[in-house]
Design an enzyme around this catalytic site. Sequence first.
Site, PDB file in Angstrom:
ATOM      1  CG  ASP A  34       8.575 -27.533   8.452  1.00 58.69           C
ATOM      2  OD1 ASP A  34       7.757 -27.443   7.503  1.00 58.69           O
ATOM      3  OD2 ASP A  34       9.753 -27.875   8.270  1.00 58.69           O
ATOM      4  N   GLY A  35       5.401 -25.657   8.146  1.00 58.37           N
ATOM      5  CA  GLY A  35       5.035 -24.453   7.404  1.00 58.37           C
ATOM      6  C   GLY A  35       5.692 -24.341   6.040  1.00 58.37           C
ATOM      7  CD  GLU A  36      10.799 -26.612   5.016  1.00 57.06           C
ATOM      8  OE1 GLU A  36      10.729 -27.618   4.283  1.00 57.06           O
ATOM      9  OE2 GLU A  36      11.800 -26.354   5.706  1.00 57.06           O
ATOM     10  CG  HIS A 127       1.777   2.787  -3.485  1.00 60.77           C
ATOM     11  ND1 HIS A 127       0.592   3.335  -3.023  1.00 60.77           N
ATOM     12  CD2 HIS A 127       2.774   3.594  -3.022  1.00 60.77           C
ATOM     13  CE1 HIS A 127       0.870   4.406  -2.311  1.00 60.77           C
ATOM     14  NE2 HIS A 127       2.178   4.586  -2.296  1.00 60.77           N
ATOM     15  CE  LYS A 193      -2.154   8.372   2.542  1.00 62.43           C
ATOM     16  NZ  LYS A 193      -2.630   6.997   2.388  1.00 62.43           N
ATOM     17  NE  ARG A 195       2.727   6.367   4.510  1.00 66.09           N
ATOM     18  CZ  ARG A 195       1.740   5.631   5.028  1.00 66.09           C
ATOM     19  NH1 ARG A 195       1.838   5.188   6.262  1.00 66.09           N
ATOM     20  NH2 ARG A 195       0.677   5.329   4.310  1.00 66.09           N
TER      21      ARG A 195
HETATM   22  C1  R5P Z   1      -0.974   4.605   0.463  1.00 60.97           C
HETATM   23  O1  R5P Z   1      -0.700   5.785   0.270  1.00 60.97           O
HETATM   24  C2  R5P Z   1      -2.024   3.874  -0.305  1.00 60.97           C
HETATM   25  O2  R5P Z   1      -2.320   4.524  -1.499  1.00 60.97           O
HETATM   26  C3  R5P Z   1      -3.296   3.667   0.500  1.00 60.97           C
HETATM   27  O3  R5P Z   1      -3.929   4.915   0.686  1.00 60.97           O
HETATM   28  C4  R5P Z   1      -2.998   3.074   1.818  1.00 60.97           C
HETATM   29  O4  R5P Z   1      -2.185   1.946   1.678  1.00 60.97           O
HETATM   30  C5  R5P Z   1      -4.269   2.693   2.531  1.00 60.97           C
HETATM   31  O5  R5P Z   1      -3.928   2.174   3.772  1.00 60.97           O
HETATM   32  P1  R5P Z   1      -4.868   2.346   5.016  1.00 60.97           P
HETATM   33  O6  R5P Z   1      -6.186   1.696   4.699  1.00 60.97           O
HETATM   34  O7  R5P Z   1      -4.126   1.635   6.114  1.00 60.97           O
HETATM   35  O8  R5P Z   1      -5.005   3.801   5.305  1.00 60.97           O
END
Ligand code: R5P
Length: 295
Positions: A34-36, A127, A193, A195
Amino acid sequence: MIISPGPASVVLGEAIAKELGLEPQLLSHRLFPDGETYIRFPESVKGEVVVLVQTTAPNPDRKLMQLLIMARTAKDLGASRIIAVIPYLAYARQDKRFLDGEAMSFDIILGLLESAGVNDTVLIDVHNETALNKISEEHEMRIHNLTAIFYLADYLKENTYKGAYSLSPDLGRSELVEKVSKVMGGGFSFFMKVRDRYTGKTTMKVKNLDLEGRDVVIFDDIISSGGTMARAIQGLKDQGAGKVAAVCTHALPVPGANEKLKNAGADLIVATDSVESIYETVSVAKLVANFLKTI
Ligand code: R5P
């Protein structure tokens, strides 16, 4: 010290043990229909410092559960100290409540590790280190964040990228990438970047960097969809850059990511073995082993 690799990191755990001149204690492990997960420590760990090595991708929820079961069992069996080496820790990107009502997943996972009996957690290239430091204050468990970026830089220098320009694809990692650029020897910059917190979509602001004919290494913590790297590579190639290497610590490529990177013009894709993947080139075994010698 006993090194016990979990089911997700047997090869890496063995390599770490070898670096330390130790025999790893492999856990008995199987999955029920069952995945356990079933886990057993085959030898006594009573009174020992136990180092559990378990990454958490792919399939983060199962691998985290295995790690929690391993930690709690080592504690119940009388280990004197439990060190969880988690080469890649899933959920670490959700390190704050970006929108009202969101789960603080990173904090929750750390809390679970702590309550399972972990005394020290060893992470690699988490991160957001600033967010980690803030969350750490809420936990008694010691949390250590190592970086593999200098090991990656050594590999690149030995493989035709000596003197290459270093680029961070976003502001978040720019400080670390600036540091590694001193080792690479070819200058540094970053793109921006942003988001959208509702859709999760990101947009990248590419700077014109006058890189005609210059080789570039893009350093990021994670490659997942490949979107971030692909946009940065494309932006560099559009400016006439030479070879471009896409480099990350944790490769979590989803289907289609490799094509995306290749189509954007990636000349080289490099990752560590924090997670098993088609890109793993540089081992974090020595990085972890050297750290374990200090604690
Ligand atoms: C997010 O800001 C991280 O530093 C990476 O840039 C991100 O997780 C990379 O994800 P993806 O390859 O989906 O763009």
